[in-house]
Design an enzyme around this catalytic site. Sequence first.
Site, PDB file in Angstrom:
ATOM      1  N   ASN A   9      37.154  37.977  36.386  1.00 51.03           N
ATOM      2  CA  ASN A   9      37.644  38.438  35.301  1.00 51.03           C
ATOM      3  C   ASN A   9      37.948  39.732  35.747  1.00 51.03           C
ATOM      4  O   ASN A   9      37.925  40.153  36.529  1.00 51.03           O
ATOM      5  CB  ASN A   9      36.079  39.625  34.722  1.00 51.03           C
ATOM      6  CG  ASN A   9      36.485  40.047  32.990  1.00 51.03           C
ATOM      7  OD1 ASN A   9      38.155  40.624  32.932  1.00 51.03           O
ATOM      8  ND2 ASN A   9      35.202  41.470  32.826  1.00 51.03           N
ATOM      9  N   TRP A  10      39.288  38.942  35.841  1.00 50.07           N
ATOM     10  CA  TRP A  10      40.683  40.444  36.044  1.00 50.07           C
ATOM     11  C   TRP A  10      41.091  40.981  35.125  1.00 50.07           C
ATOM     12  O   TRP A  10      41.670  41.938  35.532  1.00 50.07           O
ATOM     13  CB  TRP A  10      41.826  38.835  36.289  1.00 50.07           C
ATOM     14  CG  TRP A  10      41.946  37.779  37.004  1.00 50.07           C
ATOM     15  CD1 TRP A  10      40.733  37.685  37.525  1.00 50.07           C
ATOM     16  CD2 TRP A  10      42.929  36.386  37.572  1.00 50.07           C
ATOM     17  NE1 TRP A  10      40.832  36.482  39.188  1.00 50.07           N
ATOM     18  CE2 TRP A  10      42.251  36.282  38.659  1.00 50.07           C
ATOM     19  CE3 TRP A  10      44.459  36.812  36.768  1.00 50.07           C
ATOM     20  CZ2 TRP A  10      42.719  35.363  39.917  1.00 50.07           C
ATOM     21  CZ3 TRP A  10      44.438  35.212  37.489  1.00 50.07           C
ATOM     22  CH2 TRP A  10      43.770  34.313  38.195  1.00 50.07           C
ATOM     23  N   LYS A  11      40.759  41.129  34.523  1.00 50.08           N
ATOM     24  CA  LYS A  11      40.216  42.705  32.917  1.00 50.08           C
ATOM     25  C   LYS A  11      41.876  42.822  33.384  1.00 50.08           C
ATOM     26  O   LYS A  11      42.362  41.703  33.149  1.00 50.08           O
ATOM     27  CB  LYS A  11      39.661  43.682  34.207  1.00 50.08           C
ATOM     28  CG  LYS A  11      37.864  43.182  34.239  1.00 50.08           C
ATOM     29  CD  LYS A  11      37.400  44.771  35.036  1.00 50.08           C
ATOM     30  CE  LYS A  11      35.990  44.348  35.695  1.00 50.08           C
ATOM     31  NZ  LYS A  11      35.024  45.369  35.341  1.00 50.08           N
ATOM     32  N   HIS A  92      31.882  42.497  26.295  1.00 53.19           N
ATOM     33  CA  HIS A  92      31.978  43.305  27.699  1.00 53.19           C
ATOM     34  C   HIS A  92      31.383  44.631  28.218  1.00 53.19           C
ATOM     35  O   HIS A  92      31.966  45.131  26.688  1.00 53.19           O
ATOM     36  CB  HIS A  92      32.865  43.459  28.793  1.00 53.19           C
ATOM     37  CG  HIS A  92      33.015  43.781  29.839  1.00 53.19           C
ATOM     38  ND1 HIS A  92      33.588  44.220  29.772  1.00 53.19           N
ATOM     39  CD2 HIS A  92      32.795  43.073  31.121  1.00 53.19           C
ATOM     40  CE1 HIS A  92      33.111  44.346  31.292  1.00 53.19           C
ATOM     41  NE2 HIS A  92      32.444  43.621  32.298  1.00 53.19           N
ATOM     42  N   GLU A  94      32.987  47.224  28.911  1.00 52.05           N
ATOM     43  CA  GLU A  94      33.442  47.727  28.383  1.00 52.05           C
ATOM     44  C   GLU A  94      34.358  47.811  27.287  1.00 52.05           C
ATOM     45  O   GLU A  94      34.875  48.815  26.098  1.00 52.05           O
ATOM     46  CB  GLU A  94      35.083  47.575  29.449  1.00 52.05           C
ATOM     47  CG  GLU A  94      34.580  47.976  31.148  1.00 52.05           C
ATOM     48  CD  GLU A  94      34.848  47.133  32.308  1.00 52.05           C
ATOM     49  OE1 GLU A  94      36.318  45.979  31.619  1.00 52.05           O
ATOM     50  OE2 GLU A  94      34.559  47.214  32.996  1.00 52.05           O
ATOM     51  N   GLU A 164      24.891  42.361  33.062  1.00 47.59           N
ATOM     52  CA  GLU A 164      26.147  43.375  34.034  1.00 47.59           C
ATOM     53  C   GLU A 164      25.520  45.008  33.586  1.00 47.59           C
ATOM     54  O   GLU A 164      25.385  45.628  32.511  1.00 47.59           O
ATOM     55  CB  GLU A 164      27.150  43.156  33.474  1.00 47.59           C
ATOM     56  CG  GLU A 164      28.171  42.044  33.624  1.00 47.59           C
ATOM     57  CD  GLU A 164      29.583  42.090  33.463  1.00 47.59           C
ATOM     58  OE1 GLU A 164      29.946  41.645  34.992  1.00 47.59           O
ATOM     59  OE2 GLU A 164      30.109  42.403  32.466  1.00 47.59           O
ATOM     60  N   GLY A 170      31.901  48.129  38.834  1.00 50.21           N
ATOM     61  CA  GLY A 170      33.308  49.139  39.272  1.00 50.21           C
ATOM     62  C   GLY A 170      33.176  50.412  40.451  1.00 50.21           C
ATOM     63  O   GLY A 170      33.662  51.292  40.451  1.00 50.21           O
ATOM     64  N   SER A 210      29.361  45.049  40.965  1.00 50.39           N
ATOM     65  CA  SER A 210      29.486  45.331  42.108  1.00 50.39           C
ATOM     66  C   SER A 210      28.858  44.431  42.790  1.00 50.39           C
ATOM     67  O   SER A 210      28.731  43.874  44.183  1.00 50.39           O
ATOM     68  CB  SER A 210      29.781  46.762  42.584  1.00 50.39           C
ATOM     69  OG  SER A 210      29.390  47.941  41.766  1.00 50.39           O
ATOM     70  N   GLY A 232      36.572  43.055  40.630  1.00 51.98           N
ATOM     71  CA  GLY A 232      37.308  43.715  41.557  1.00 51.98           C
ATOM     72  C   GLY A 232      37.718  42.286  42.257  1.00 51.98           C
ATOM     73  O   GLY A 232      38.950  42.056  43.077  1.00 51.98           O
TER      74      GLY A 232
HETATM   75  P1  13P Z   1      32.840  44.467  39.325  1.00 50.88           P
HETATM   76  O1  13P Z   1      32.480  43.400  40.251  1.00 50.88           O
HETATM   77  O2  13P Z   1      34.031  45.165  39.661  1.00 50.88           O
HETATM   78  O3  13P Z   1      31.684  45.910  39.608  1.00 50.88           O
HETATM   79  O4  13P Z   1      33.444  44.141  37.680  1.00 50.88           O
HETATM   80  C1  13P Z   1      32.007  43.269  36.752  1.00 50.88           C
HETATM   81  C2  13P Z   1      32.485  43.508  35.754  1.00 50.88           C
HETATM   82  O5  13P Z   1      32.606  43.856  34.471  1.00 50.88           O
HETATM   83  C3  13P Z   1      32.364  41.679  35.385  1.00 50.88           C
HETATM   84  O6  13P Z   1      32.664  41.169  33.847  1.00 50.88           O
END
Ligand code: 13P
Length: 247
Positions: A9-11, A92, A94, A164, A170, A210, A232
Amino acid sequence: MKKKFIGANWKMNLLQPELEVLLQELSTNSINEDSIEFVIFPSQIYLADCINRSNLTFGAQDIHSENNGAFTGAVSAEQVKSTGARFVLVGHSERRSVFQENNTLIKNKVNAALNNSLGLVFCCGESLDKREKALEKEFVLSQLEEGVLHLSGQHVAKCIIAYEPIWAIGTGKVANNHQIEGMHNFIRETLINKYGYEIAHAVRIIYGGSCTTDNAKEIFALNNVDGGLIGGASLNFESMNTLLNSF
Ligand code: 13P
């Protein structure tokens, strides 16, 4: 055999030149496609370009619940499908917290994804507050009940559920093995109770939060963990490559 699933997931990261380099590096990687399904979720703006440039598999980070209409800035499941993308992330944390998406909207997005034959990665997970009050299972159950448990067994069998925990995303605070396995077992049992053993075991339950080269091997070996959703650590070729070889 059920394939493991790894999502990158490159966000809202990477500009076009950086994305091209990473894509090129990842394209040369030899992934064992018989046992691993690797899907990249780039920013929507780059989705079609990624698909045209590479033989890898791609998905969208979000969709609108309607197929078309006056929804400025939004992208529909039908449009995503027309690019050649095969998957979509729905729910998600977010999207839930930053964009205030509730379970009703998320359920409509789930239906839009499946109506357009997109592979669904349904995300769920509790806040730190819920975990500290020992309400994490109750909370995740309500997300599942209101988001995916209305689906037929035929549909749910093709879904991927990403657990998650919000407090681990993150933050560098990875959930411990006991917490991860506990929730994954709980999700599997919930599916067994609703759909029976065979369908429940067809669903892939993946962990995100993470996940790094330091902990992936241990996490991916846990009971009922069928892969990972990586944020990340997916932005760097070396770490992504190591993660893809962590099974
Ligand atoms: P991180 O690996 O940066 O914690 O993010 C996880 C995530 O939200 C994947 O969708």
